[in-house]
Design a protein around this motif. Sequence first.
Motif, PDB file in Angstrom:
ATOM      1  N   ARG A  65     -28.419 -62.447  17.822  1.00 21.81           N
ATOM      2  CA  ARG A  65     -29.723 -62.319  17.191  1.00 21.81           C
ATOM      3  C   ARG A  65     -29.884 -63.463  16.180  1.00 21.81           C
ATOM      4  N   ASP A  78     -42.648 -61.213  19.293  1.00 21.72           N
ATOM      5  CA  ASP A  78     -41.541 -61.860  18.584  1.00 21.72           C
ATOM      6  C   ASP A  78     -40.694 -60.839  17.823  1.00 21.72           C
ATOM      7  N   GLU A  79     -41.337 -59.838  17.230  1.00 20.66           N
ATOM      8  CA  GLU A  79     -40.591 -58.779  16.565  1.00 20.66           C
ATOM      9  C   GLU A  79     -39.743 -58.011  17.573  1.00 20.66           C
ATOM     10  N   PHE A  97     -36.716 -60.118  18.551  1.00 19.26           N
ATOM     11  CA  PHE A  97     -35.724 -60.281  17.489  1.00 19.26           C
ATOM     12  C   PHE A  97     -34.904 -59.006  17.312  1.00 19.26           C
ATOM     13  N   ARG A 127     -33.042 -65.661  14.254  1.00 19.53           N
ATOM     14  CA  ARG A 127     -34.469 -65.870  14.026  1.00 19.53           C
ATOM     15  C   ARG A 127     -34.877 -67.328  14.237  1.00 19.53           C
ATOM     16  N   GLN A 152     -37.327 -56.530   8.864  1.00 21.66           N
ATOM     17  CA  GLN A 152     -36.613 -56.631  10.139  1.00 21.66           C
ATOM     18  C   GLN A 152     -35.129 -56.909   9.910  1.00 21.66           C
ATOM     19  N   ASP A 153     -34.854 -57.863   9.012  1.00 20.96           N
ATOM     20  CA  ASP A 153     -33.455 -58.178   8.697  1.00 20.96           C
ATOM     21  C   ASP A 153     -32.747 -56.967   8.088  1.00 20.96           C
ATOM     22  N   ALA A 193     -40.608 -59.866   7.855  1.00 19.63           N
ATOM     23  CA  ALA A 193     -39.356 -60.486   8.282  1.00 19.63           C
ATOM     24  C   ALA A 193     -38.181 -59.921   7.492  1.00 19.63           C
TER      25      ALA A 193
END
Length: 255
Positions: free
Chosen positions: A232, A205-206, A209, A234, A183-184, A180
Amino acid sequence: MTSSSDVRTRTRTGAGLALRGATLGRPGAPVLHRVDLDISPGEILTVVGPSGCGKSTLLRTLAGLLSPLAGETVQDARPLTGPGADRALIFQEDALLPWRSLRANVELPLAIQGLPRAERRAQAESWLARVGLAEQSRQLPHRVSGGQRQRAQLARALAGSPRAVLMDEPFGALDAQTRAGMQDLLVEVLGGTGATVVFVTHDVDEALFLGDRVALLSSGRLTAVRDVPRPRDRTAHDDPARVALRRDVLTSLSI
């Protein structure tokens, strides 16, 4: 982390990529058939599908490592005939050179471009700071964690100012919390680069996002390309549009 203004990078217009009636795979072993796909400059396109559906083959074709068996691959309305320095690849395995420090790894594409030593060192240190590795810049890859190696690989890819970044399940081996965070970080550091991103994942889900759009692969076909609701967020698990899209993606992929 430093702000984007601290990184001495050349902002470039993202590459426009496309597949036109393309059959993808190796001779005698096609895996995707009659693919038509347009990827706009600067967008993040995520590609999702079950194992063995051709996600990595599609990515390697866009990188110029594989030629289509039929149809064509296009960059900026011109046929794409092979690998290019303006397209960077990031894999699940970090692919850092183990005998070079993190800074020296990030310097590598800058050295290939012929930048003077002092300039490439300054740029490498700026990118490492931006991905949170200022204190680890002199460490060898085996001395840092898997997540830190992926941060260094991202810094190395972006340091060369690519017009397209092609990512093959780069966070698949990371634990959920580190994943996570990566990803951020990816969304943050891409800001201002102008790069087009194609991000392959098996994680729905990835894909939802990260992606501005999500491409669905199944049964040897590109079955759909969907716009992803924004902003976007989460935490927006109950957003009706996002819930409907997630259900649609899962149904389309039969997973």
